[in-house]
Design an enzyme around this catalytic site. Structure first.
Site, mmCIF file in Angstrom:
data_model
loop_
_atom_site.group_PDB
_atom_site.id
_atom_site.type_symbol
_atom_site.label_atom_id
_atom_site.label_comp_id
_atom_site.label_asym_id
_atom_site.label_seq_id
_atom_site.Cartn_x
_atom_site.Cartn_y
_atom_site.Cartn_z
ATOM 1 N N THR A 125 8.763 -3.612 -54.466
ATOM 2 C CA THR A 125 9.984 -3.126 -55.118
ATOM 3 C C THR A 125 9.728 -2.746 -56.571
ATOM 4 O O THR A 125 8.846 -3.325 -57.220
ATOM 5 C CB THR A 125 11.064 -4.230 -55.053
ATOM 6 O OG1 THR A 125 12.139 -3.870 -55.916
ATOM 7 C CG2 THR A 125 10.535 -5.584 -55.508
ATOM 8 N N ASP A 126 10.559 -1.827 -57.073
ATOM 9 C CA ASP A 126 10.445 -1.471 -58.497
ATOM 10 C C ASP A 126 10.871 -2.624 -59.401
ATOM 11 O O ASP A 126 10.602 -2.598 -60.610
ATOM 12 C CB ASP A 126 11.274 -0.210 -58.808
ATOM 13 C CG ASP A 126 12.761 -0.351 -58.519
ATOM 14 O OD1 ASP A 126 13.193 -1.393 -57.998
ATOM 15 O OD2 ASP A 126 13.507 0.608 -58.836
ATOM 16 N N GLU A 127 11.551 -3.627 -58.828
ATOM 17 C CA GLU A 127 12.018 -4.742 -59.664
ATOM 18 C C GLU A 127 10.870 -5.542 -60.265
ATOM 19 O O GLU A 127 11.081 -6.316 -61.203
ATOM 20 C CB GLU A 127 12.948 -5.669 -58.866
ATOM 21 C CG GLU A 127 14.218 -4.966 -58.459
ATOM 22 C CD GLU A 127 15.369 -5.885 -58.108
ATOM 23 O OE1 GLU A 127 15.321 -7.085 -58.416
ATOM 24 O OE2 GLU A 127 16.332 -5.380 -57.507
ATOM 25 N N TYR A 153 13.806 -13.529 -57.309
ATOM 26 C CA TYR A 153 13.432 -12.550 -56.265
ATOM 27 C C TYR A 153 12.275 -11.685 -56.743
ATOM 28 O O TYR A 153 11.246 -11.579 -56.074
ATOM 29 C CB TYR A 153 14.642 -11.669 -55.901
ATOM 30 C CG TYR A 153 14.247 -10.398 -55.172
ATOM 31 C CD1 TYR A 153 13.761 -10.442 -53.870
ATOM 32 C CD2 TYR A 153 14.342 -9.154 -55.805
ATOM 33 C CE1 TYR A 153 13.372 -9.278 -53.207
ATOM 34 C CE2 TYR A 153 13.967 -7.987 -55.146
ATOM 35 C CZ TYR A 153 13.476 -8.049 -53.851
ATOM 36 O OH TYR A 153 13.089 -6.909 -53.199
ATOM 37 N N LYS A 157 8.304 -11.320 -55.444
ATOM 38 C CA LYS A 157 7.715 -10.064 -54.957
ATOM 39 C C LYS A 157 6.480 -9.685 -55.786
ATOM 40 O O LYS A 157 5.476 -9.204 -55.252
ATOM 41 C CB LYS A 157 8.752 -8.932 -55.007
ATOM 42 C CG LYS A 157 9.913 -9.068 -54.040
ATOM 43 C CD LYS A 157 9.518 -8.990 -52.570
ATOM 44 C CE LYS A 157 9.088 -7.618 -52.135
ATOM 45 N NZ LYS A 157 8.808 -7.581 -50.670
HETATM 46 P P1 NAD Z 1 16.743 -7.241 -45.536
HETATM 47 O O1 NAD Z 1 17.154 -8.500 -46.201
HETATM 48 O O2 NAD Z 1 17.783 -6.295 -45.042
HETATM 49 O O3 NAD Z 1 15.789 -7.564 -44.291
HETATM 50 C C1 NAD Z 1 14.807 -8.543 -44.344
HETATM 51 C C2 NAD Z 1 14.378 -8.856 -42.915
HETATM 52 O O4 NAD Z 1 13.303 -9.812 -42.988
HETATM 53 C C3 NAD Z 1 15.490 -9.489 -42.074
HETATM 54 O O5 NAD Z 1 15.530 -8.885 -40.788
HETATM 55 C C4 NAD Z 1 15.073 -10.951 -41.962
HETATM 56 O O6 NAD Z 1 15.497 -11.580 -40.768
HETATM 57 C C5 NAD Z 1 13.557 -10.838 -42.044
HETATM 58 N N1 NAD Z 1 12.928 -12.084 -42.524
HETATM 59 C C6 NAD Z 1 13.299 -12.827 -43.590
HETATM 60 N N2 NAD Z 1 12.495 -13.899 -43.704
HETATM 61 C C7 NAD Z 1 11.568 -13.808 -42.708
HETATM 62 C C8 NAD Z 1 10.471 -14.603 -42.319
HETATM 63 N N3 NAD Z 1 10.148 -15.719 -42.974
HETATM 64 N N4 NAD Z 1 9.733 -14.201 -41.261
HETATM 65 C C9 NAD Z 1 10.055 -13.084 -40.568
HETATM 66 N N5 NAD Z 1 11.108 -12.306 -40.890
HETATM 67 C C10 NAD Z 1 11.854 -12.656 -41.949
HETATM 68 O O7 NAD Z 1 15.776 -6.520 -46.568
HETATM 69 P P2 NAD Z 1 15.556 -4.965 -46.851
HETATM 70 O O8 NAD Z 1 16.550 -4.525 -47.867
HETATM 71 O O9 NAD Z 1 15.427 -4.248 -45.576
HETATM 72 O O10 NAD Z 1 14.139 -5.025 -47.580
HETATM 73 C C11 NAD Z 1 12.935 -4.941 -46.819
HETATM 74 C C12 NAD Z 1 11.756 -4.995 -47.768
HETATM 75 O O11 NAD Z 1 11.822 -3.921 -48.694
HETATM 76 C C13 NAD Z 1 11.714 -6.269 -48.613
HETATM 77 O O12 NAD Z 1 10.380 -6.677 -48.725
HETATM 78 C C14 NAD Z 1 12.270 -5.841 -49.970
HETATM 79 O O13 NAD Z 1 11.715 -6.621 -50.995
HETATM 80 C C15 NAD Z 1 11.788 -4.403 -50.033
HETATM 81 N N6 NAD Z 1 12.597 -3.468 -50.824
HETATM 82 C C16 NAD Z 1 13.944 -3.367 -50.616
HETATM 83 C C17 NAD Z 1 14.680 -2.394 -51.305
HETATM 84 C C18 NAD Z 1 16.161 -2.226 -51.088
HETATM 85 O O14 NAD Z 1 16.809 -1.457 -51.813
HETATM 86 N N7 NAD Z 1 16.776 -2.873 -50.105
HETATM 87 C C19 NAD Z 1 14.035 -1.556 -52.212
HETATM 88 C C20 NAD Z 1 12.654 -1.703 -52.414
HETATM 89 C C21 NAD Z 1 11.954 -2.651 -51.691
HETATM 90 O O1 DAU Z 2 15.392 -1.873 -56.809
HETATM 91 C C1 DAU Z 2 15.068 -2.336 -55.546
HETATM 92 C C2 DAU Z 2 15.905 -3.550 -55.195
HETATM 93 O O2 DAU Z 2 17.229 -3.081 -54.951
HETATM 94 C C3 DAU Z 2 15.377 -4.297 -53.987
HETATM 95 O O3 DAU Z 2 14.097 -4.812 -54.296
HETATM 96 C C4 DAU Z 2 16.329 -5.429 -53.577
HETATM 97 O O4 DAU Z 2 15.863 -6.048 -52.400
HETATM 98 C C5 DAU Z 2 17.692 -4.823 -53.334
HETATM 99 O O5 DAU Z 2 18.623 -5.839 -52.996
HETATM 100 C C6 DAU Z 2 18.171 -4.060 -54.564
HETATM 101 O O6 DAU Z 2 18.420 -4.969 -55.660
HETATM 102 P P1 DAU Z 2 19.706 -4.809 -56.612
HETATM 103 O O7 DAU Z 2 19.968 -6.098 -57.263
HETATM 104 O O8 DAU Z 2 19.567 -3.605 -57.479
HETATM 105 O O9 DAU Z 2 20.818 -4.462 -55.475
HETATM 106 P P2 DAU Z 2 22.328 -4.968 -55.270
HETATM 107 O O10 DAU Z 2 22.901 -4.128 -54.180
HETATM 108 O O11 DAU Z 2 22.412 -6.442 -55.134
HETATM 109 O O12 DAU Z 2 23.014 -4.550 -56.631
HETATM 110 C C7 DAU Z 2 22.983 -3.218 -57.107
HETATM 111 C C8 DAU Z 2 23.668 -3.195 -58.460
HETATM 112 O O13 DAU Z 2 25.076 -3.447 -58.259
HETATM 113 C C9 DAU Z 2 23.186 -4.269 -59.413
HETATM 114 O O14 DAU Z 2 23.200 -3.744 -60.734
HETATM 115 C C10 DAU Z 2 24.234 -5.380 -59.290
HETATM 116 C C11 DAU Z 2 25.498 -4.610 -58.973
HETATM 117 N N1 DAU Z 2 26.477 -5.302 -58.118
HETATM 118 C C12 DAU Z 2 26.032 -5.836 -56.934
HETATM 119 C C13 DAU Z 2 26.918 -6.490 -56.093
HETATM 120 C C14 DAU Z 2 26.425 -7.090 -54.788
HETATM 121 C C15 DAU Z 2 27.820 -5.367 -58.473
HETATM 122 O O15 DAU Z 2 28.225 -4.854 -59.528
HETATM 123 N N2 DAU Z 2 28.678 -6.015 -57.639
HETATM 124 C C16 DAU Z 2 28.287 -6.580 -56.463
HETATM 125 O O16 DAU Z 2 29.145 -7.183 -55.754
#
Ligand code: NAD
Ligand code: DAU
Length: 342
Positions: A125-127, A153, A157
């Site tokens: 992730t970019d985080e 988190y 990562k």
């Molecule tokens: P998500 O939370 O929707 O899905 C995570 C999945 O992993 C779930 O199906 C969960 O059951 C499974 N899981 C959790 N713990 C596990 C374990 N111990 N063993 C096996 N499976 C397990 O997450 P997402 O948003 O789809 O993110 C997927 C990946 O991409 C993550 O690694 C996250 O860090 C990365 N990522 C997410 C975003 C985003 O915007 N959502 C952006 C950049 C990177």
């Molecule tokens: O940048 C990549 C990341 O993006 C991934 O690595 C993470 O897994 C993914 O969850 C996401 O993280 P964020 O914290 O950016 O996503 P989230 O949807 O939780 O929040 C997006 C923005 O919105 C953040 O600035 C917090 C804000 N927010 C979020 C929630 C849930 C609100 O203002 N209100 C809310 O209820």
């Protein structure tokens, strides 16, 4: 090729499973997921009976289970999506983030070293780069930006990324890492900003915006992330990190206003609530390396992608309403155990 996709019942992993099963009928896609609260097998329903797809329930941090699985299956490629992914949850309970994101990743890496693979890809992730100031729109994260995490988190990562890269240097494991910005699109769990706001607006509930809503995220459609990962795994250089993002920066308030407008709901639903602890101000990715080396071009811009996504949530109410009611957690029992599939 036999490809292990971990976390394939989650948001991005689920979209990736769809993409791979359809695009590569000659490959075998094994989806390993622990089915935590974020895992939903209904996401994979349409590929469930495909000949080149198999689901396995299990925890990436369970060493005996993982080693047995690798011994049996002899994977060629491992792509690790499995993670605890929600920043707010990591602030409440960091331990499970260390367990899954760090211990789970090192367990997979150890299995790859022991059994051999042609590529291990870490979905990061970019985080891991921390955040950028709002008053410097000229700054972007590059692959050389130092790691500087804010939340449990992102720290878990970043730790996993360092382990992955160290296994390349120390053991010669053929690894790659992608660091993507915020994804949006189908099958996004309704605890995250966009699906949460869509589902709450449709119910005429209040929309909780953290702080003043000025924090900026760089949104990428999940399809474009899937294409990028596929390219990196097949053509990306071993030992390298690739940033993934499409220059779609929006403030949280702009995102919420766009959703309200599309659903014809009033802005009076917006409620400003207490800010997230350690809340990152701005993310912005420089994707030049991915574009120049691998020819990646995103298909979606945010303005069209968000409208399609809102429409998807309108057309697929069962999917997210089952999550809100908790019913999705029974799917595994019904579809797998009762039918004797496991
Ligand atoms: P998500 O939370 O929707 O899905 C995570 C999945 O992993 C779930 O199906 C969960 O059951 C499974 N899981 C959790 N713990 C596990 C374990 N111990 N063993 C096996 N499976 C397990 O997450 P997402 O948003 O789809 O993110 C997927 C990946 O991409 C993550 O690694 C996250 O860090 C990365 N990522 C997410 C975003 C985003 O915007 N959502 C952006 C950049 C990177
Ligand atoms: O940048 C990549 C990341 O993006 C991934 O690595 C993470 O897994 C993914 O969850 C996401 O993280 P964020 O914290 O950016 O996503 P989230 O949807 O939780 O929040 C997006 C923005 O919105 C953040 O600035 C917090 C804000 N927010 C979020 C929630 C849930 C609100 O203002 N209100 C809310 O209820």
């Amino acid at each position: 090729m036999k490809i292990l996709v971990t976390g394939g019942a989650g948001f991005i992993g689920g979209n990736f499973v769809h993409y791979m099963v359809e695009k590569y009928p000659e490959d075998m896609i094994v989806n390993l997921d622990a089915l935590t609260y974020a895992g939903n097998l209904e996401t994979c329903k349409s590929v469930e009976d495909a000949n080149n797809y198999k689901f396995v329930k299990g925890d990436i941090a369970n060493r005996d289970f993982i080693f047995n699985l690798f011994e049996e299956e002899k994977f060629d490629v491992v792509i690790n999506f499995a993670a605890e992914s929600h920043v707010d949850r990591s602030i409440e309970d960091p331990g499970i983030f260390v367990q899954t994101n760090v211990m789970g990743t090192t367990t997979l890496l150890d299995a790859c070293v022991k059994y051999g693979i042609t590529r291990y890809h870490q979905v990061s992730t970019d985080e891991v780069y921390g955040d950028l100031p709002l008053d410097r729109p000229d700054l972007f994260f590059t692959e050389e930006t130092p790691l500087h995490t804010s939340s449990p988190y992102s720290s878990s990562k970043a730790s996993a990324d360092l382990f992955v890269l160290s296994y390349h240097r120390t053991f010669g494991l053929p690894v790659s890492v992608s660091r993507c910005s915020n994804n949006y699109g189908p099958y996004h769990f309704p605890e995250k900003l966009i699906p949460l706001m869509i589902s709450r607006a449709l119910a005429d509930g209040s929309l909780p915006v953290y702080g003043n809503g000025e924090n900026v995220r760089d949104w990428l459609h999940v399809y474009d992330h899937c294409v990028a990962i596929d390219l990196i795994v097949r053509k990306g250089r071993v030992g390298e990190v690739y940033n993934v993002g499409g220059h779609n920066e929006r403030t949280n308030l702009e995102v919420v206003q766009t959703i309200l407008k599309a659903l014809d709901k009033p802005e009076s639903l917006i409620t400003y609530v207490q800010d997230r602890k350690g809340h990152d101000m701005r993310y912005a990715i420089d994707p030049e390396k991915l574009e120049n080396e691998l020819g990646w071009v995103p298909k979606y811009n945010f303005d069209t992608g968000i409208q399609q996504t809102i429409q998807w949530y309108l057309d697929n109410k069962d999917w997210w309403q089952n999550i809100l009611s908790g019913d999705y957690q029974n799917y595994f029992e019904t579809m797998y155990k009762e039918k004797g599939r496991v």
